[in-house]
Design an enzyme around this catalytic site. Structure first.
Site, PDB file in Angstrom:
ATOM      1  N   ASP A 181       0.851  -1.694   0.316  1.00 24.17           N
ATOM      2  CA  ASP A 181       0.103  -0.558   0.152  1.00 24.17           C
ATOM      3  C   ASP A 181       0.842   1.291   0.099  1.00 24.17           C
ATOM      4  OD1 ASP A 181      -2.017   2.087   1.525  1.00 24.17           O
ATOM      5  OD2 ASP A 181      -3.033   0.725   0.054  1.00 24.17           O
ATOM      6  N   TYR A 231      -3.412  10.983   0.735  1.00 26.06           N
ATOM      7  CA  TYR A 231      -3.604  10.616  -0.710  1.00 26.06           C
ATOM      8  C   TYR A 231      -3.849  12.233  -1.456  1.00 26.06           C
ATOM      9  CZ  TYR A 231      -5.526   6.267   0.519  1.00 26.06           C
ATOM     10  OH  TYR A 231      -5.497   5.010   0.415  1.00 26.06           O
ATOM     11  N   HIS A 267      -5.067  -7.693   0.078  1.00 23.70           N
ATOM     12  CA  HIS A 267      -4.195  -6.707   0.392  1.00 23.70           C
ATOM     13  C   HIS A 267      -2.866  -7.063   1.874  1.00 23.70           C
ATOM     14  CE1 HIS A 267      -2.711  -2.426  -0.523  1.00 23.70           C
ATOM     15  NE2 HIS A 267      -3.687  -2.490   0.414  1.00 23.70           N
TER      16      HIS A 267
END
Lengths: 457, 492
Positions: B247, B393, B460
């Protein structure tokens, strides 16, 4: 000589293939789909209560007390970054002031009286209890009374129209028509029921509202809408043209491949397709695209995972306020992102804005309201291809300059074949809320054009 | 005078030519222009001296490193407030008839988790659990960085320092089951790890509510983030470290490996992704000639491409919103424990196995316990770090970051950019079945020194889900890295 013929044949073949594979699909008009009356509610379809019931908003003390506690005990907000203004989302310094006002000065019981000033009713349609305002003009001497259905969008509600309604329902100088206004809450919004099963997208809502109008006694009427409202009234005009006398929108919207192609072609030399004073509202395309990418995050999330984000928004009034009020700032004027307070109260008062937030809060309808996005932006709905079918009923478009998208006239005429009225007005996305008199006037002008068609313009 | 970071908001674009006309500009050397699309842009010169903290820095901030040992201790008021919020939450909106997680978090499942949280979850116990490893607070470029540091001393084993970076919506909690495998001697291995696991700035970083949080200024993003994390190692006399994670952790580590290769002995990632123009073209080519791009047994991970893009579109709403309006959505997430729980749990369901979306129970219990998942959520909740975590982000996917040249806009998907410089240090990629996928051919472009490529069942949150397997993969990789360095002593 032979070579010439060969080349001609190849070119002809390629053109034919290009036409059949590329051009014709873009230009083809699909047939109008036949949609049934789906039962969206939880009850027994054979036992539907079709009576109209009067309604008054009366929120319980328990809900108000709970709200007060949550507002009083909200944890301190994360400080905004230096000079962030509204660029990372709503500025929490300003949000703090809003929450203070909401907690200490905003008086819901007063506002309830305000909201109850117009007659309200509920009626069941396809299993859903639809809540609506119904205002009949008191003074009608010498005036033609036109029934008008007005639909709101997201994150709006019936509240947006409260200031505009008096202009529509009382005689205006120099006009020979007046309106009888019907303002429902969309299913899943405010005091209307939400669907219990999947599938209630914008196209299906058009069916619901056609049936709604029939149920309350109207078979031919005008429609007006902004945001989702404009999309739903557009679908109503496509699916049930015999019901619509005229349709007016402050967010006329064309979603076809041809529209996109035309916009792109227009970018070669914009003055050919758009007036100089409006050019910056639509071009350059790269700016438009970048702006849309910046603003469409909420849409992307709501169109895919409404139930996830809905949990937080239903549980946190300050979170809900932040989420909704950000739109009222940026969509009214995108330049306000550079202001510390987002320009929030420049056009609409904080009390009025909070009325709207309260409607979402006390009805706990934020999740079901967001489902409209995922129900509409999916393959099943899009395969109906309703967007590609042109509208023949008399149409009017009010293009507001600060709206999210500015459609070209060249593009509008493909969809609105009978576009008899096109005006450009100053204002943003929540036109009725921001400029009630301006929008009302535009609706009058449009309606009079429909009622008194001239032979030449 | 300390430097402020440059403004990250791009100024309004000047009135210029429209898109179409610009592309009609006559290009003197079109061949050169096309080639330059495939080459990574020049490396940016990043400033090691940007001050990210609130207020003016101390005079000696560049020379003195402050390290405080600390334990997580959450004041009882916070726990009481949480209990009140959980007890008084409004009834949840029921899911649509017949739906599991197709519209997002299924509230029937959420209710089950909330009930567990209210009745069985015991924070006092969990706090002890979280404090089992030594923790410290460091002050880097104005940011308080909370680090878990587990050292190991075993006779006969070589100690290798490893930096583990988590991502979103994770935290160092994901590594708690992994760490014992890394710090205790494993049969058949000759190395052992010294683990350094910091919390990313803005991610859970402050363990007491209302302490000034890190990152007063715009930034740090996925790029510059690499810099602050560089410091502790320099100061703690660890000049060469390994890195591992997925990630955002993977993205940051990738940048570190590119910018500071002299400090990185090796780079292990469980989320090697390649979104360069060349990779994109390879994917397109693979629709017609799959063998050029993917292995036969991986064909369905990428193809049909239309399904792949639909999937990406369906799952990246959160990314789009967080990359543009983090502060807006952050208000709700910081104000609603069940809200942030729903938001995170959805990711653990979809990220671990996307087919679980069709199950009402979300399949969660097959990979995790509710207790462990709530540990992670609690870490975000008690520190109120939803907004600051989201900002990562926005900082990573904005224009100014693109302007730095270190991220490239993938064609068609403006907001989804990935590193574009190749990593030259020894690399290992562990590909997990349900995680983001990069084909073998694509990996070769970005990771020319790929010494290990393994494929595993899993999702993930690999280290969280499969700690033992993950540890083994790490050990294998590091052994290869050690071999590599032994054989390349001359060039170092």
């Amino acid at each position: 000589m032979g070579k010439g013929i060969l080349i001609a044949v190849v070119v002809a073949a390629l053109s034919a293939v290009t036409y059949l594979k590329l051009v014709r699909p873009i230009l083809e008009v699909p047939p109008v789909p036949k949609l049934g009356d789906t039962w969206w509610g939880a009850g027994d379809p054979t036992k539907e209560d079709t009576k109209i019931h009067p309604f008054k908003i009366n929120v319980s003390d328990e809900i108000l007390k709970d709200l007060q506690q949550r507002l009083a005990n909200a944890l301190p907000f994360q400080e905004p970054l230096e000079n962030a203004k509204q660029h990372y989302g709503i500025n929490t310094k300003h949000l703090k002031n809003i929450v203070n006002f909401w907690r200490t000065k905003y008086n819901w019981r007063e506002r309830e009286k305000f909201l109850n000033q117009y007659p309200q009713f509920t009626v069941s349609v396809q299993g859903l209890k639809i809540h609506y305002l119904h205002i009949k003009p008191k003074e009608t001497k010498g005036l033609k009374v036109l029934p008008l259905l007005i639909l709101h969008g997201w994150p709006g509600s019936i509240r947006e129209f409260y200031e505009m309604i008096p202009f529509l329902t009382t005689p205006q100088k120099g006009r020979n028509v007046v309106f009888e206004v019907i303002v429902p809450s969309l299913p899943g919004y405010g005091f209307s029921d939400a669907a219990v099963r999947p599938g209630l997208g914008a196209v299906e809502m058009a069916v619901v509202f056609k049936n709604f109008m029939s149920r309350i006694g109207y078979e031919k009427y005008y429609t007006q809408g902004g945001d989702w409202g404009s999309i739903i009234v557009q679908h109503m005009a496509t699916l049930f043209p015999e019901k619509i006398k005229g349709t007016h929108s402050n967010m006329c919207f064309v979603n076809t491949p041809l529209a996109n192609v035309k916009e792109f072609i227009g970018s070669i030399y914009p003055p050919l397709v758009i007036e100089k004073e409006n050019e910056l509202a639509a071009y350059p395309l790269s700016n438009k695209f970048y702006y849309l990418m910046l603003e469409m995050g909420y849409m992307h999330l709501q169109a895919t995972k409404p139930d996830t984000v809905g949990v937080a928004l239903r549980d946190s009034p300050v979170g809900l306020a932040a989420y909704l009020l950000e739109k009222f700032s940026t969509w009214t004027n995108p330049e306000w992102k550079s202001l510390d307070d987002g320009g929030l109260t420049k056009k609409i008062s904080l009390t009025n804005l909070l009325d709207n937030v309260m409607i979402y809060w006390v009805t706990r309808s934020i999740t079901t309201s967001m489902r409209l996005y995922s129900e509409s932006f999916n393959i099943a709905q899009m395969n109906l291809k309703v967007d590609r079918i042109p509208i023949e009923v008399p149409s009017g478009c009010a293009r507001f300059t600060k709206e999210l998208a500015f459609p070209l006239e060249w593009v509008l005429k493909d969809k609105y074949k009978n576009l008899i009225h096109l005006t450009d007005l100053e204002g943003g996305h929540f036109a009725a809320f921001e400029e009630p008199k301006l929008l009302a006037e535009d609706i009058y002008v449009f309606a009079e054009k429909v009622e008194n068609p001239k032979k030449t313009d | 005078m300390f430097k402020r970071p440059p403004p990250l908001i791009a100024p309004n674009a000047p009135r210029g030519r429209s898109l179409f006309v610009s592309s009609l500009r006559v290009e003197p050397f079109p061949g050169y222009r096309i080639k330059s699309v495939f080459e990574p842009p020049p490396l940016p010169k990043l400033d090691n001296e940007t001050w990210w903290g609130i207020g003016p820095p101390n005079d000696d901030w560049k020379t003195k490193l402050l390290i405080f040992p600390l334990n997580i201790t959450v004041p009882s008021e916070i726990l009481e407030y949480l209990k009140w919020r959980l007890d008084t939450h409004r009834p949840l909106t029921p899911p649509l008839e017949g739906m599991a997680h197709q519209y997002g978090m299924n509230t029937k499942l959420l209710q089950e988790v909330i009930d567990y949280w209210k009745t069985e979850y015991n924070w006092t116990e969990r706090e002890l659990f979280l404090n089992q490893y030594p923790q410290y607070k460091l002050n880097i470029q104005g940011l308080h960085i909370h680090v878990v540091h587990k050292n190991s001393f075993e006779d006969g084993y070589k100690v290798v320092p490893i930096l583990l970076l988590h991502g979103w919506p994770g935290s160092v909690r994901e590594f708690y089951e992994l760490i014992p495998y890394l710090t205790k001697p494993q049969e058949g291995r000759k190395i052992i790890f010294e683990v350094i696991a910091p919390y990313l700035p803005g991610n859970p970083n402050n363990l007491v509510l209302r302490i000034l949080s890190s990152g007063g200024q715009a930034g740090p993003g996925g790029g510059p983030d690499g810099r602050p994390l560089q410091e502790p190692h320099g100061q703690a006399r660890l000049r060469q470290v390994l890195c591992a994670r997925g990630d955002f952790g993977a993205v940051i580590l990738h940048h570190m490996a590119v910018l500071y290769p002299e400090s990185i002995l090796g780079f292990h990632s469980n989320m090697c992704v390649v979104h360069t123009p060349r990779a994109f073209l390879l994917n397109l080519l693979g629709t017609v000639f799959p063998s050029l791009n993917v292995r036969p047994d991986h064909h369905d991970r990428l193809y049909p491409l239309s399904e792949y893009f639909q999937r990406m579109l369906r799952e990246t709403g959160y990314l789009h919103l967080q990359a543009t309006k983090p502060d807006t959505i952050g208000v709700a997430m910081n104000d609603s424990p069940i809200g942030i729980a729903a938001y995170f749990l959805e990711k653990f369901i979809t990220g671990t196995n996307r087919t679980w979306q069709l199950r009402e129970d979300g399949g969660l219990k097959e990979a995790f316990s509710y207790r462990d998942l709530i540990d992670n959520i609690m870490i975000h909740w008690v520190t109120q770090s939803a907004t600051t975590a989201f900002r990562l982000y926005a900082e990573t996917f904005n224009k100014a970051h693109h302007g730095l040249g270190i991220m490239r806009k993938a064609l068609f998907v403006v907001v989804w950019s990935r590193p574009s410089h190749p990593v030259r240090v020894p690399t290992a990629c562990a590909r997990f079945k349900y995680d983001f996928y990069a084909s073998d051919a694509a990996l070769r472009e970005l990771y020319p020194n790929l010494l290990q490529l393994t494929d595993h069942e899993g999702g993930h949150f690999a280290a969280f889900q499969l700690p033992e397997l993950f540890a083994n993969d790490l050990y294998d990789a590091v052994e290869k890295f050690e071999e590599y360095h032994k054989n390349n002593v001359k060039t170092e």
